[in-house]
Design an enzyme around this catalytic site. Structure first.
Site, PDB file in Angstrom:
ATOM      1  N   ASP A  22       8.764  24.756  -3.391  1.00 10.25           N
ATOM      2  CA  ASP A  22       9.572  23.580  -3.724  1.00 10.25           C
ATOM      3  C   ASP A  22       9.114  22.935  -5.035  1.00 10.25           C
ATOM      4  OD1 ASP A  22       7.292  22.400  -2.749  1.00 10.25           O
ATOM      5  OD2 ASP A  22       8.268  21.291  -1.136  1.00 10.25           O
ATOM      6  N   ALA A  67       6.059  15.059 -12.217  1.00 10.63           N
ATOM      7  CA  ALA A  67       5.378  15.892 -13.212  1.00 10.63           C
ATOM      8  C   ALA A  67       4.883  17.190 -12.576  1.00 10.63           C
ATOM      9  CB  ALA A  67       4.210  15.116 -13.814  1.00 10.63           C
ATOM     10  N   SER A  79      -3.868   9.870  -1.695  1.00 12.31           N
ATOM     11  CA  SER A  79      -3.015  11.041  -1.505  1.00 12.31           C
ATOM     12  C   SER A  79      -2.309  10.939  -0.159  1.00 12.31           C
ATOM     13  CB  SER A  79      -3.874  12.306  -1.549  1.00 12.31           C
ATOM     14  OG  SER A  79      -3.193  13.367  -0.927  1.00 12.31           O
ATOM     15  N   GLY A  80      -1.107  11.486  -0.096  1.00 14.96           N
ATOM     16  CA  GLY A  80      -0.398  11.527   1.189  1.00 14.96           C
ATOM     17  C   GLY A  80      -0.496  12.895   1.830  1.00 14.96           C
ATOM     18  N   SER A 116       2.598  23.493   2.192  1.00 17.60           N
ATOM     19  CA  SER A 116       2.990  23.535   0.789  1.00 17.60           C
ATOM     20  C   SER A 116       1.849  23.936  -0.155  1.00 17.60           C
ATOM     21  CB  SER A 116       3.563  22.170   0.419  1.00 17.60           C
ATOM     22  OG  SER A 116       4.180  22.226  -0.822  1.00 17.60           O
ATOM     23  N   ARG A 154      -4.190   6.257  -6.561  1.00 18.34           N
ATOM     24  CA  ARG A 154      -3.376   6.128  -5.336  1.00 18.34           C
ATOM     25  C   ARG A 154      -3.974   7.019  -4.252  1.00 18.34           C
ATOM     26  NH1 ARG A 154      -0.435  10.839  -5.188  1.00 18.34           N
ATOM     27  NH2 ARG A 154       0.681  10.193  -3.338  1.00 18.34           N
TER      28      ARG A 154
HETATM   29  C1  G16 Z   1       4.325  16.528  -1.504  1.00 15.10           C
HETATM   30  C2  G16 Z   1       5.595  15.797  -1.796  1.00 15.10           C
HETATM   31  C3  G16 Z   1       5.709  15.566  -3.288  1.00 15.10           C
HETATM   32  C4  G16 Z   1       4.492  14.816  -3.792  1.00 15.10           C
HETATM   33  C5  G16 Z   1       3.216  15.463  -3.319  1.00 15.10           C
HETATM   34  C6  G16 Z   1       2.102  14.507  -3.601  1.00 15.10           C
HETATM   35  O1  G16 Z   1       4.334  17.754  -2.205  1.00 15.10           O
HETATM   36  O2  G16 Z   1       6.674  16.569  -1.319  1.00 15.10           O
HETATM   37  O3  G16 Z   1       6.861  14.832  -3.538  1.00 15.10           O
HETATM   38  O4  G16 Z   1       4.477  14.781  -5.172  1.00 15.10           O
HETATM   39  O5  G16 Z   1       3.261  15.727  -1.928  1.00 15.10           O
HETATM   40  O6  G16 Z   1       0.967  14.830  -2.921  1.00 15.10           O
HETATM   41  P1  G16 Z   1      -0.198  13.757  -2.781  1.00 15.10           P
HETATM   42  O7  G16 Z   1       0.364  12.598  -2.006  1.00 15.10           O
HETATM   43  O8  G16 Z   1      -1.263  14.511  -2.094  1.00 15.10           O
HETATM   44  O9  G16 Z   1      -0.574  13.393  -4.175  1.00 15.10           O
HETATM   45  P2  G16 Z   1       4.244  19.184  -1.494  1.00 15.10           P
HETATM   46  O10 G16 Z   1       4.661  20.167  -2.553  1.00 15.10           O
HETATM   47  O11 G16 Z   1       2.818  19.327  -1.090  1.00 15.10           O
HETATM   48  O12 G16 Z   1       5.184  19.114  -0.342  1.00 15.10           O
END
Ligand code: G16
Length: 562
Positions: A290, A390, A522-523, A68, A520
């Protein structure tokens, strides 16, 4: 016997994909993400998981290979469940476990235990189908091959390679396939362009104003979205789209100085945009299309922009839907009245001014943690649930029950009151439910809805942006030794661990009027994110810096904030 055969196929194929040493992978906000060079074994294992998910649900499952908004050298994998949304959170611990299994034996044992526990028909008694796609990253092709091998390691499972797609296109296809609807890429473009056409036909003639320029300029992030938008625009009437950073050879690097994430976080023009775009309506997609944000280049001499982010897209959508519901329901006899449950879902990143604005509209606003998987689940509780982060990730969900009611109401009106304002409102809402992706946030379908609503309102981007004034904000990221050391609560607004960090943040917040800040993990990247909001930009910047310093002090190795 069949089970024995299945076991040996799994053992043999898994031994071809040894896991990387010394790396702990986690399913994260949106699937697994990491440097592409270490992902083959993870992707292979997720291929197995997708096949098991398809067996368990007796439905088509999707696998999207993308990282992404992350840099081009990263990659990742997301799973689409039968309804087209993200994989159920109940399977995430299993995903983590198999991704981190130390060797083929360990992996096969985990799978055998899970299959028994979940009662999954295993060993060829049933078939499974997985739709596979990837974005434009160079590492995608080899990873797609690894996913295919994982899928083939489950007897009866078939992988269907859909090629290069946007993430939302794949999610849309999975949903359509499982509903027995037309599901090709061509069908996707037809559905979007025809419902957009329907909305444009319903624009009141008095609103066809010169204020809304027919031209839109789009930053494609040098990713898959630009290429697909070029395809879609061939079928659109009443809108002229110029795509920049479309990902063509030599145009630039994916997500580097371009794309929705860059524009939203840095609040400057993306590469390829400048003084010639002064004042015009521009939009930016992310690497897998997305996310969507809009912007306006502010002056001929600077790179600054007026950002129209996901919160303002949400506000525009909410205003429009509320108005159509009002028109539709105002003349209904009380005994027939259907009280439509309309709700709005945001995260802690939502600008405080947007939440105030939505509440002033009389809307119910709820917060969830970051990640569409949380927002989507919440929005699905309403007749019409509008969710947006956002960062530009979001959509509008229409419940089956509401859609049936709306179809019925439209049919009644067609026979009693055809062409009335009331029927037009019903038709508009039906068109929105077809245009906006019901599976997941989709920059292309979101963009068409924004464009149709601006035409309906007769609004320029500037007028739209003036819906409310954003509170100044700043986002930073801090590299730390172990981001999992941060535990949050209350939709990520409070730090529970490490102890004492929240108190330190509170002390900083108290120094500024109208201020708010949270952190937070990051994921999707190995960092801690810091958000700060205050009444002036200087205050927001200074608050973010001091909170980042505390994060460093509690967790870091004294590193940089960006
Ligand atoms: C992904 C999720 C999003 C989220 C973002 C946050 O985005 O699909 O819902 O807002 O991660 O990223 P982080 O946890 O690093 O702040 P994407 O567009 O990378 O798939």
């Amino acid at each position: 016997m069949e089970e024995e055969k299945q076991r040996s196929i799994l053992l043999e194929s898994a031994s071809r994909f040894p896991p990387p040493q010394g790396v702990k992978l986690s399913y994260g906000t949106s699937g697994f993400r990491a440097d592409a060079s270490i992902l083959a074994s993870t992707v292979f294992r997720v291929g197995i998981l997708a096949a098991l998910r398809s067996l368990k649900t007796r439905s088509v499952i999707g696998l999207m290979i993308t990282a992404s908004h992350n840099r081009v050298s990263d990659n990742g994998i997301k799973i689409a469940d039968p309804h087209g949304g993200m994989m159920t959170q109940e399977w995430e611990p299993f995903a983590d476990a198999i991704a981190n299994a130390s060797d083929a034996e360990d992996l096969v044992q985990l799978i055998s235990q899970f299959v028994k526990k979940e009662n999954i028909p295993f060993g060829g008694v049933q078939s499974a189908e997985i739709l596979l796609a990837r974005d434009t990253r160079p590492s995608g092709e080899a990873l797609l091959e690894a996913a295919k091998q994982g899928i083939s390691a489950i007897i009866g499972a078939i992988a269907v390679n859909m090629g290069i797609l946007t993430t939302p296109q794949l999610h849309w296809m999975v949903r359509c396939r499982n509903k027995g609807m037309k599901a090709s890429e061509c069908d996707y473009y037809t559905q979007l362009s025809s419902s957009f056409g329907c909305l444009m036909d319903l624009v009141p003639t008095e609103m066809m104003s010169d204020a809304v320029d027919v031209k839109l300029t789009v930053d494609g992030a040098n990713g898959v979205g630009g290429e697909k938008l070029e395809e879609l625009k061939k079928q659109l009437k009443g809108l002229v789209i110029e795509v920049k950073n479309s990902g063509k050879e030599g145009e630039g690097i994916l997500n580097e100085g371009v794309g929705a994430d860059f524009v939203q976080k840095e609040k400057v023009v993306p590469c390829g945009f400048g003084s010639n775009d002064d004042g015009i309506r521009c939009a930016s997609l992310d690497g897998d299309a997305d996310r969507l944000v809009y912007f306006r280049v502010l002056s001929r001499n600077s790179s600054s922009i007026d950002l129209v982010d996901g919160d303002k897209i949400l506000s525009l959508f909410a205003l429009f839907i509320k108005e159509q519901l009002f028109i539709l329901c105002k003349e209904e006899k009380e005994e027939n009245a259907y009280l439509v449950k309309l709700g709005v879902v945001q995260t802690a990143y939502a600008n405080g001014a947007s939440t105030d604005y939505l509440k002033q509209l009389g809307l119910e606003v709820v917060l969830t943690p970051t990640g569409v998987k949380y927002l989507h689940e919440k929005a699905a509780e309403y007749d019409i649930g509008i969710y947006f982060e956002a960062n530009g990730h979001g959509t509008i969900l229409f419940s089956e029950h509401f859609c049936c009611w709306l179809e019925g109401r439209n049919n009644d009106l067609a026979s009693t009151d055809e062409g009335s304002e009331c029927q037009k409102a019903a038709l508009r809402l039906l068109a929105v439910s077809k245009l906006i992706n019901q599976a997941v946030g989709d920059a292309l379908s979101g963009l068409l809805l924004v464009e149709a609503i601006l035409q309906y309102m007769g609004w320029s981007i500037q007028r739209w942006s003036e819906l409310y004034k954003d509170l100044p904000s700043r986002q930073l990221k801090v590299k730390v030794a172990d981001r999992t050391a941060v535990i949050t609560a209350n939709e990520e607004t409070v730090v529970v661990k490490p102890l004492g960090l929240q108190e330190a943040i509170n002390t900083e917040i108290a120094k500024y009027p109208q201020a708010r800040s949270f952190i937070r993990p990051s994921g999707t990247e190995d960092v801690i994110r810091v958000y700060a909001e205050a009444s002036t930009q200087e205050a927001a910047d200074s608050l973010a810096q001091s909170v980042a310093r505390h994060v460093d002090h509690f967790l870091g190795f004294g590193s940089s904030h960006k």
